[in-house]
Write an enzyme that holds these catalytic residues in place. Structure first.
Site, PDB file in Angstrom:
ATOM      1  N   HIS A 248      -0.009   6.990   8.743  1.00 25.34           N
ATOM      2  CA  HIS A 248       0.815   7.856   7.900  1.00 25.34           C
ATOM      3  C   HIS A 248       0.127   9.180   7.532  1.00 25.34           C
ATOM      4  CE1 HIS A 248       4.423   5.696   7.144  1.00 25.34           C
ATOM      5  NE2 HIS A 248       3.894   4.711   6.458  1.00 25.34           N
TER       6      HIS A 248
ATOM      7  N   GLU B 108      -1.379   2.556   7.105  1.00 26.54           N
ATOM      8  CA  GLU B 108      -1.522   3.657   6.137  1.00 26.54           C
ATOM      9  C   GLU B 108      -2.278   4.844   6.732  1.00 26.54           C
ATOM     10  OE1 GLU B 108       0.429   3.403   3.714  1.00 26.54           O
ATOM     11  OE2 GLU B 108       0.750   1.262   3.976  1.00 26.54           O
TER      12      GLU B 108
ATOM     13  N   ALA C 213       0.848  -1.186   0.000  1.00 22.47           N
ATOM     14  CA  ALA C 213       0.000   0.000   0.000  1.00 22.47           C
ATOM     15  C   ALA C 213       0.882   1.233   0.000  1.00 22.47           C
ATOM     16  CB  ALA C 213      -0.888   0.010   1.239  1.00 22.47           C
ATOM     17  N   MET C 214       0.260   2.387  -0.309  1.00 21.71           N
ATOM     18  CA  MET C 214       0.980   3.661  -0.272  1.00 21.71           C
ATOM     19  C   MET C 214       0.076   4.707   0.333  1.00 21.71           C
ATOM     20  SD  MET C 214       3.556   5.537  -0.824  1.00 21.71           S
ATOM     21  CE  MET C 214       3.563   7.289  -0.461  1.00 21.71           C
ATOM     22  N   GLU C 215       0.648   5.493   1.289  1.00 21.06           N
ATOM     23  CA  GLU C 215      -0.164   6.389   2.122  1.00 21.06           C
ATOM     24  C   GLU C 215      -0.477   7.739   1.500  1.00 21.06           C
ATOM     25  OE1 GLU C 215       4.185   7.445   3.478  1.00 21.06           O
ATOM     26  OE2 GLU C 215       3.176   5.617   2.844  1.00 21.06           O
ATOM     27  N   ASN C 216      -0.631   7.851   0.178  1.00 16.18           N
ATOM     28  CA  ASN C 216      -0.898   9.167  -0.411  1.00 16.18           C
ATOM     29  C   ASN C 216      -1.976   9.874   0.407  1.00 16.18           C
ATOM     30  OD1 ASN C 216       0.745   8.300  -2.650  1.00 16.18           O
ATOM     31  ND2 ASN C 216      -1.030   7.121  -3.287  1.00 16.18           N
TER      32      ASN C 216
END
EC number: 3.4.19.6
Length: 841
Positions: A261, A258, A222-225
């Site tokens: 973040h 996430e 996953a990516m915490e944009n």
């Protein structure tokens, strides 16, 4: 800028002062920059306006702005999505692509009306054009860094909910997954988690909305944009009818991570990548704190943290080729290597140690101050240390946190504390500390290079106990190489125990007399020691023996008490500690004596617990979590070490599924049954599982079916699977690595996977070379259980032919294999001799 074609660059002075003539511009790929050459110098303290017209391709790989696809009703559909962290925003648009340069962004996306577009902020206006195209204009973002900017274009659908404070949360996924309700669990807990963090940090979530986007292909879990977090489907979609508890836990923790973040990382961002562990260590630690909020009975921070974070990272950090948690980053190419398990897991372990010696409520107040002071800005580790020291000071305690933590973050590795009782004076002990390293041979080499005698300031908690009584906890700050201390209540019959509940990031060793007293205590009444202490003793003993600090029989004697153990954690710790030992021995001719010894320790508990029934209605009863996980662990040990009843049970369940075509296998043990069935039964079962892998749509089920195929004893099937793994139509790119690693864990496939890895290295490195984690995970997964002189030679020769690529991962691999070879040379016979004696009695 990287991989973009720049057409035109204009520079103007602000407020109609006219253009600044541009003499030319060029891309300089070595450092990924766009250079604009002007005819005159710019004046300091003045605003200029830079306009760049460029174009670029939507890539087919997994970084920058890329395209991905999925199949629905037999047709392939496409989506565009971004992954900018750490340094790939520059592939999508020329920018100041470093975390310190925070700016506000205004994004517009033009797309066909059949698609929808998403970005960090909500859409402000949409303009419809005649030809079936729409332009979405998004609201301006707050001050933020480039790496968590994001956008996506897809034809997904969504479900939504709203938090108490009015934040709109949506989960976007493939229409069929939304219809099935696969995203409902994630959506429900996200709402609760935003409320939890807002309360814990006392800082409100700072954007009007948060979208969770589930994509079929993504380089990371996953990516915490900010405001648009992106997850790979396997880590967020959950089908309650086919998901096990461990899968539910996995999904939960990725989401908790996430969402954390959004504060640690997005609102307050590290100044530079050397402190990436600040955001990752915090988010990883909070995975346990946040999950405890959702499931208070699960005891994640106090218990599960030990086996899943601490024990795992201490294995890595016990190598001479490890590195400090804060690493210097001088070039863009260095950035990838700071995202590794040391940053995430050691970062989390150090933060947990800090929270425990500060006291949780003071720690929490310090974090609230830190976020309030630095919001919308950047902070470095010293900013955090100063804020936390200040919080302690207000509480009347004076600890210089920077001084303590610098030793833990700027030195690699960790200490082993040895506590020696004094034979003459009863209540005196000697405490020594030294750098713990698995391979003493590697240690001497490393010391010549660095000539550093590492010392740490260690918060050592201790208790003294005997059969009837345990003292209260005392804390000793150990800062010298060796120190004498006086301990109350310590007499001949009492044992001493250090690092209570394993809150500290270090190991503890004792004199043999004390080990004997502790083993005796475990066997007579293990509940005198807490669950975490029992798990800690098991892990420390196996690691100390592995490194030669302790006789090989001590850990094997400790696990004798397990037949009385009713808690999950010590079993889990034992199972994880036995695993590498098992892999060192599993190709030896006298392996079966080790095997029998383990089965003997497992048998009573296996019979007592039995198998789960399949009246699972998809609701996870909280109270049963520990019990179900314990039962699963014991069944896994019984089946993998070859308990006959376990084998029969698995074969029966698989055969029943094949003949009735109804899968009645209890969810929590499916992976074990599939794997055991494939290893015991013939090729037809393999073909059956292969067919089910293709036909199932539930993501969690697909994963365990694929892993089961790697369990076969048939080398032809394993070779076939390895070759199929690189076909992206059959196996998703991110899953191919798991296939190769799982074949390497199988003693029948270890050499096949190792050879396949070497033959296909060019393809693998092209595919995964740029993605963080993937390459290092693959390299360690294929090599970590090689343990003969021949294999070590093959590894060294292979490295010579590929110099420089993934060098850190390869040097870790060499050290691990050297330690394996060395352990076998020095300790294997001692272990087998003791086992022979133990099995005769």
């Amino acid at each position: 800028a990287s991989r973009v074609a720049v057409e035109k660059v204009q520079v103007a002075e602000d407020r109609a002062f006219g253009a600044v003539p541009v003499a030319g511009f060029f891309l300089y790929p070595q450092t990924q920059v766009l250079v604009v050459v002007l005819n005159r110098t710019l004046d300091a303290q003045r605003h200029y306006n830079l306009k760049i017209i460029y174009n670029a391709l939507i890539e087919n790989e997994l970084l920058g702005f890329f395209r991905s696809s999925y199949v629905i009703h037999g047709e392939r559909r496409f989506l565009g999505v971004t992954q900018f962290s750490p340094t790939h925003a520059r592939k999508a648009f020329p920018c100041f692509d470093e975390p310190i340069y925070k700016a506000t962004f205004k994004i517009s996306i033009k797309h066909q009306a059949t698609y929808l577009s998403l970005s960090n902020m909500p859409v402000e206006t949409s303009v419809f054009e005649e030809d079936g195209w729409v332009t979405d204009h998004f609201s301006q973002t707050p001050l933020m860094s480039t790496y968590y900017l994001a956008w996506a274009i897809c034809n997904f659908t969504y479900r939504e909910t709203t938090t108490k404070s009015g934040v709109v949360v949506r989960l976007y996924a493939r229409p069929d997954a939304i219809r099935r309700g696969s995203g409902d669990y994630a959506l429900h807990i996200t709402k609760r988690l935003i409320e939890f963090y807002e309360d814990y940090f006392k800082v409100p979530y700072s954007l009007p909305k948060l979208d969770l986007l589930a994509v079929p292909k993504h380089p990371y879990a996953a990516m915490e944009n900010w405001g648009l977090s992106i997850f790979v489907e396997q880590r967020i979609l959950l089908d309650p009818s086919v998901s096990s508890i461990s899968y539910l836990l996995d999904v939960t923790m990725v989401i908790v991570h996430e969402i954390c973040h959004q504060w640690f990382g997005d609102l307050v961002t590290p100044v530079w990548w050397e402190d990436v562990w600040l955001k990752e260590g915090f988010a990883h630690y909070f995975e346990f704190v946040g999950t405890d909020y959702l499931y208070p009975a699960w005891n994640m921070e106090k218990q599960r943290f030990l086996t899943d974070v601490l024990h795992e990272v201490m294995l890595l950090d016990g190598l001479a080729s490890s590195h400090p948690v804060s690493q210097e980053v001088l070039r863009a190419t260095d950035i990838d290597r700071v995202f590794d398990w040391i940053a995430y897991k050691k970062g989390a372990a150090l933060i947990r140690m800090l929270a425990n010696f500060m006291g949780h409520s003071v720690f929490q107040r310090g974090l609230q101050d830190y976020l309030t002071i630095h919001k919308y800005g950047n902070a470095a580790r010293n900013d955090l240390w100063n804020t936390l020291s200040e919080a302690l000071r207000r509480n009347g305690k004076y600890v210089n946190i920077q001084e303590v933590m610098d030793q833990w973050t700027l030195q690699m590795g960790y200490p082993v504390i040895t506590i020696l009782g004094n034979t003459t004076a009863e209540n005196r002990i000697l405490i020594t500390q030294q750098h713990f390293i698995y391979d003493i041979g590697a240690k001497t080499k490393a010391l010549q290079l660095q000539n550093s005698s590492y010392l740490w300031q260690i918060p050592l908690t201790i208790v003294v106990g005997n059969r009837s009584h345990v003292s209260s906890e005392a804390i000793i700050w150990v800062s010298n190489k060796s120190e004498h201390h006086r301990i109350a209540y310590l007499d001949r019959g009492s044992w001493i125990l250090g690092n209570i509940n394993q809150t500290g990031y270090f190991r503890v060793n004792y004199d043999l007399r004390n080990w004997r007293l502790l083993i005796d205590q475990l066997i007579r009444n293990h509940e005198v020691l807490s669950v975490s202490n029992r798990a800690a003793l098991i892990d420390d003993a196996f690691s100390l023996a592995r490194a030669g600090y302790l006789p090989q029989n001590i850990p094997l004697e400790i696990i004798r008490y397990l037949s009385e153990e009713k808690d999950f954690l010590p079993w889990h710790a034992a199972s994880r500690a036995l695993y590498p030992l098992d892999k060192l021995l599993d190709r030896m001719e006298n392996y079966n004596i080790f095997n029998e010894y383990i089965l003997k320790q497992v048998a009573t508990t296996y019979i007592k617990l039995g198998w789960p029934r399949n009246n699972f209605n998809g609701s996870l009863v909280q109270a049963s979590y520990q019990h179900e996980e314990l039962r699963r662990e014991v069944i896994m040990l019984a089946c993998s070490f070859g308990n006959k009843h376990c084998h029969q049970q698995a074969s029966t369940l698989i055969s029943d599924w094949i003949s009735s075509n109804r899968n009645r296998i209890p969810l929590n043990v499916r992976d074990i049954v599939y794997c055991t069935g494939v290893s015991l039964l013939d090729e037809d079962v393999w073909e059956f599982i292969w067919m089910k892998f293709h036909s199932t749509t539930a993501v969690s089920e697909k994963k365990i079916l694929l892993e089961a195929l790697t369990c076969s004893d048939d080398r032809n099937l394993l070779s076939r699977l390895l070759n199929l793994s690189l076909n992206s139509e059959v196996v998703l790119d991110q899953d191919a690595i798991d296939v190769i690693i799982h074949v390497a864990r199988n003693p029948h496939g270890r050499d096949l996977a190792w050879k396949f890895f070497r033959d296909k290295w060019k393809i693998l490195n092209t595919r995964y070379g740029e993605a963080l984690f993937m390459n290092s995970k693959l390299i360690s997964g294929v090599t970590e259980f090689l343990n003969t002189e021949g294999e070590l030679k093959e590894l060294k020769n292979f490295m010579k032919s590929y110099d420089g690529v993934a060098s850190a991962s390869f040097s870790r691999a060499v050290e691990t294999v050297e330690a394996n070879v060395r352990w076998k040379r020095f300790y294997q016979d001692e272990l087998f001799q003791w086992l022979g004696k133990a099995m005769r009695h």
